[in-house]
Design a protein around this motif. Structure first.
Motif, PDB file in Angstrom:
ATOM      1  N   PRO A 186       0.824  -1.219   0.000  1.00 11.77           N
ATOM      2  CA  PRO A 186       0.000   0.000   0.000  1.00 11.77           C
ATOM      3  C   PRO A 186       0.853   1.262   0.000  1.00 11.77           C
ATOM      4  O   PRO A 186       1.930   1.306   0.615  1.00 11.77           O
ATOM      5  CB  PRO A 186      -0.805  -0.120   1.297  1.00 11.77           C
ATOM      6  N   ALA A 187       0.367   2.264  -0.687  1.00  5.21           N
ATOM      7  CA  ALA A 187       1.041   3.566  -0.707  1.00  5.21           C
ATOM      8  C   ALA A 187       0.347   4.481   0.285  1.00  5.21           C
ATOM      9  O   ALA A 187      -0.665   5.114  -0.014  1.00  5.21           O
ATOM     10  CB  ALA A 187       0.992   4.165  -2.115  1.00  5.21           C
ATOM     11  N   CYS A 188       0.848   4.499   1.514  1.00  7.44           N
ATOM     12  CA  CYS A 188       0.267   5.350   2.544  1.00  7.44           C
ATOM     13  C   CYS A 188       1.355   5.773   3.516  1.00  7.44           C
ATOM     14  O   CYS A 188       2.408   5.133   3.622  1.00  7.44           O
ATOM     15  CB  CYS A 188      -0.889   4.653   3.270  1.00  7.44           C
ATOM     16  N   GLN A 189       1.089   6.825   4.241  1.00 13.75           N
ATOM     17  CA  GLN A 189       2.080   7.459   5.083  1.00 13.75           C
ATOM     18  C   GLN A 189       2.631   6.524   6.149  1.00 13.75           C
ATOM     19  O   GLN A 189       3.826   6.549   6.460  1.00 13.75           O
ATOM     20  CB  GLN A 189       1.483   8.702   5.755  1.00 13.75           C
ATOM     21  N   GLN A 190       1.766   5.679   6.705  1.00 11.09           N
ATOM     22  CA  GLN A 190       2.201   4.828   7.814  1.00 11.09           C
ATOM     23  C   GLN A 190       3.290   3.842   7.415  1.00 11.09           C
ATOM     24  O   GLN A 190       4.025   3.341   8.266  1.00 11.09           O
ATOM     25  CB  GLN A 190       1.007   4.056   8.386  1.00 11.09           C
ATOM     26  N   ILE A 191       3.390   3.535   6.124  1.00 11.70           N
ATOM     27  CA  ILE A 191       4.362   2.538   5.665  1.00 11.70           C
ATOM     28  C   ILE A 191       5.633   3.192   5.152  1.00 11.70           C
ATOM     29  O   ILE A 191       6.702   2.590   5.162  1.00 11.70           O
ATOM     30  CB  ILE A 191       3.723   1.644   4.579  1.00 11.70           C
ATOM     31  N   GLN A 192       5.541   4.431   4.724  1.00 12.59           N
ATOM     32  CA  GLN A 192       6.702   5.102   4.142  1.00 12.59           C
ATOM     33  C   GLN A 192       7.839   5.253   5.140  1.00 12.59           C
ATOM     34  O   GLN A 192       9.013   5.211   4.774  1.00 12.59           O
ATOM     35  CB  GLN A 192       6.284   6.461   3.585  1.00 12.59           C
ATOM     36  N   ASP A 193       7.513   5.444   6.409  1.00 12.30           N
ATOM     37  CA  ASP A 193       8.545   5.564   7.440  1.00 12.30           C
ATOM     38  C   ASP A 193       8.753   4.178   8.058  1.00 12.30           C
ATOM     39  O   ASP A 193       8.066   3.776   8.997  1.00 12.30           O
ATOM     40  CB  ASP A 193       8.118   6.574   8.503  1.00 12.30           C
TER      41      ASP A 193
END
Length: 480
Positions: A186-193
């Motif tokens: 998934p492309a979401c903020q919680q995974i980017q970091d």
């Protein structure tokens, strides 16, 4: 011993046996105490892998609440968190456990490897790198330079399109599409970091944490994401096991679990009616193995095959009717903690309050070979080739030599219980120290990636041979 039990016992061959030894002097018992699940319905292909039942999986979504949106709930498995430094067996077992958890939940499973800047290993993987890419810069998008990798890549699927050469556990494992169900990270903020995601896992302890995100890969739709890591999958699996024993998992859930493992409806019905938990896990792992849960990357499979060819084994290990035995003796660091109690019990049962050595002797592993087999077959001698994998080859070879002096034959084999004539075979590179030959961490995390890769191939070659044996003799303190 999850990996060996899965890959050896579940070749759907009723003549294959997996044995374990306790520390007592009683005769060895089959691993599953003669409780057998009827696997006659399974007809494996020659390479022991069959495709998952895509038709059933497509008509019956992995999660009944997902409708036609198979990616609305997913499980992310972070294999590198706190476990990249462990041995091959530990990491493979964690991957198998995570796959079992995802299928039990009825959700797709995706691997989330650390970003390259978080990797602590040369060329981005704890399993090393093939020599063909060793000289290339770290982080290079190899998919953009296929012509320069012609020696390594002779099949276009070896590299993911528009992606770097697989890192982390994905360098070793080709994660099957039937487990990911075509979903993407998934492309979401919680995974980017990534670091923040790891910290949130630590706060959740051994639970399977989850959160919701607006996934831009799915046009902003909400995706429920379960997150688990290598260090907590076994605890989650134990939770499922306890639920089975206590009747806390419904028959409907078990039916969906079987379907997510690629079963037919008939097999799912049989699966849901199993009451014995050991038989239940037997059947679940059989389904998983048939669907192709553990598939090595093509370059790994290639190099293992070439490596084993150098062994010049006197038996054919790569046939479904392979007729040799295998023994795994795990000592090394296990003797400092996990095995210590069992070793003390063994020697105490023989009148030694203080063990003369800090391990259980090799002779103990040979109790499976009994004279009654010759009597029942009406023969004087049964000749067997035995492949022996161990992290203590020098001492084990000395033990064998001592036994042969007493009960050896003219051709140098060991006669056991006046019946079995055993000829032992070792990995040809085992000399002074298997740590240098096999262990993934020899040389440290920044050690030469080609040497690390060669150690991975050597260890996995041993493992593959063990899985092909007619009878495997091992112990529970082994991660293999």
């Amino acid at each position: 011993m999850v990996f060996i039990a899965m890959m050896t016992y579940f070749f759907y061959d009723n003549n294959r046996r997996v044995l374990f030894y306790s520390n007592t002097s009683s005769p060895p018992m089959p691993l599953h105490h003669n409780r057998r699940v009827d696997f006659s319905m399974f007809q494996p292909e020659r390479n022991n892998y069959c495709p998952a039942n895509e038709e059933i999986l497509n008509s019956a979504p992995m999660n009944k609440n997902q409708g036609n949106d198979a990616c609305s709930e997913i499980m992310l498995f972070l294999p590198g968190v706190n476990f990249a430094y462990y041995g091959h067996g530990s990491q493979l077992n964690n991957y198998i456990a995570a796959s079992m958890i995802a299928t039990s939940m009825g959700v797709p499973m995706l691997l989330l490897e650390p970003p390259l800047e978080n990797q602590k290993f040369q060329k981005g993987s704890q399993f090393g790198c093939p020599s063909e890419i060793a000289s290339l810069p770290d982080g290079l998008d190899l998919a953009r330079f296929p012509s320069g990798l012609s020696r390594l890549i002779d099949h276009p699927s070896w590299l993911a399109e528009d992606a770097p050469f697989q890192s982390g556990l994905s360098r070793l494992i080709d994660h099957p599409s039937w487990l990911s169900r075509g979903c993407s990270i998934p492309a979401c903020q919680q995974i980017q970091d990534y670091d923040k995601l790891v910290d949130s896992l630590a706060e959740g302890g051994y639970r399977v944490a989850y959160f919701h995100c607006q996934d831009s890969n799915r046009d902003g739709k909400t995706t429920k994401i379960y997150v688990t890591a290598a260090y907590n999958v076994r605890y989650r699996l134990q939770f499922i096991h306890d639920g089975l024993k206590q009747g806390g998992i419904s028959r409907e859930q078990i039916l969906l679990w079987a379907l997510s493992l690629g079963s037919t409806m008939e097999e799912a019905g049989h699966f849901s009616n199993i009451t014995n938990t050991q038989d239940f896990w037997n059947f679940a792992m059989a389904l998983m193995n048939r669907s192709g849960i553990l598939k090595l990357q093509p370059w790994i499979a290639r190099d293992i095959e070439n490596h084993i060819k150098t062994f010049r084994l006197p038996f054919n290990y790569d046939q479904t009717d392979s007729d040799f035995d295998a023994i795994h003796i795990r000592r090394g660091d296990k003797l400092l903690d996990e095995s210590k109690k069992e070793v003390n019990k063994y020697w105490k049962s023989r009148g030694h309050n203080h063990p003369p050595v800090n391990y259980i002797p090799f002779e103990h592993y040979l109790r499976y070979y009994v004279k009654d087999d010759c009597v029942s077959r009406g023969v004087k001698t049964i000749n067997r080739d035995v492949y022996l994998a161990t992290d203590d080859p020098i001492i084990v070879k000395e033990e064998i030599a001592t036994l042969i002096k007493v009960n050896g034959t003219r051709d140098g084999t060991l006669l056991v219980d006046g019946c079995y004539s055993l000829k032992f075979h070792f990995h040809p590179t085992q000399s002074d120290s298997t740590a240098e030959t096999f262990h993934i961490q020899h040389g440290g995390p920044k050690g030469d990636c080609v040497s690390r890769y060669e150690r991975s191939i050597a260890a996995l070659s041993d493992l593959i041979i063990l899985t092909k044996s007619r009878t495997f003799i091992g112990e529970y303190n082994s991660n293999w």
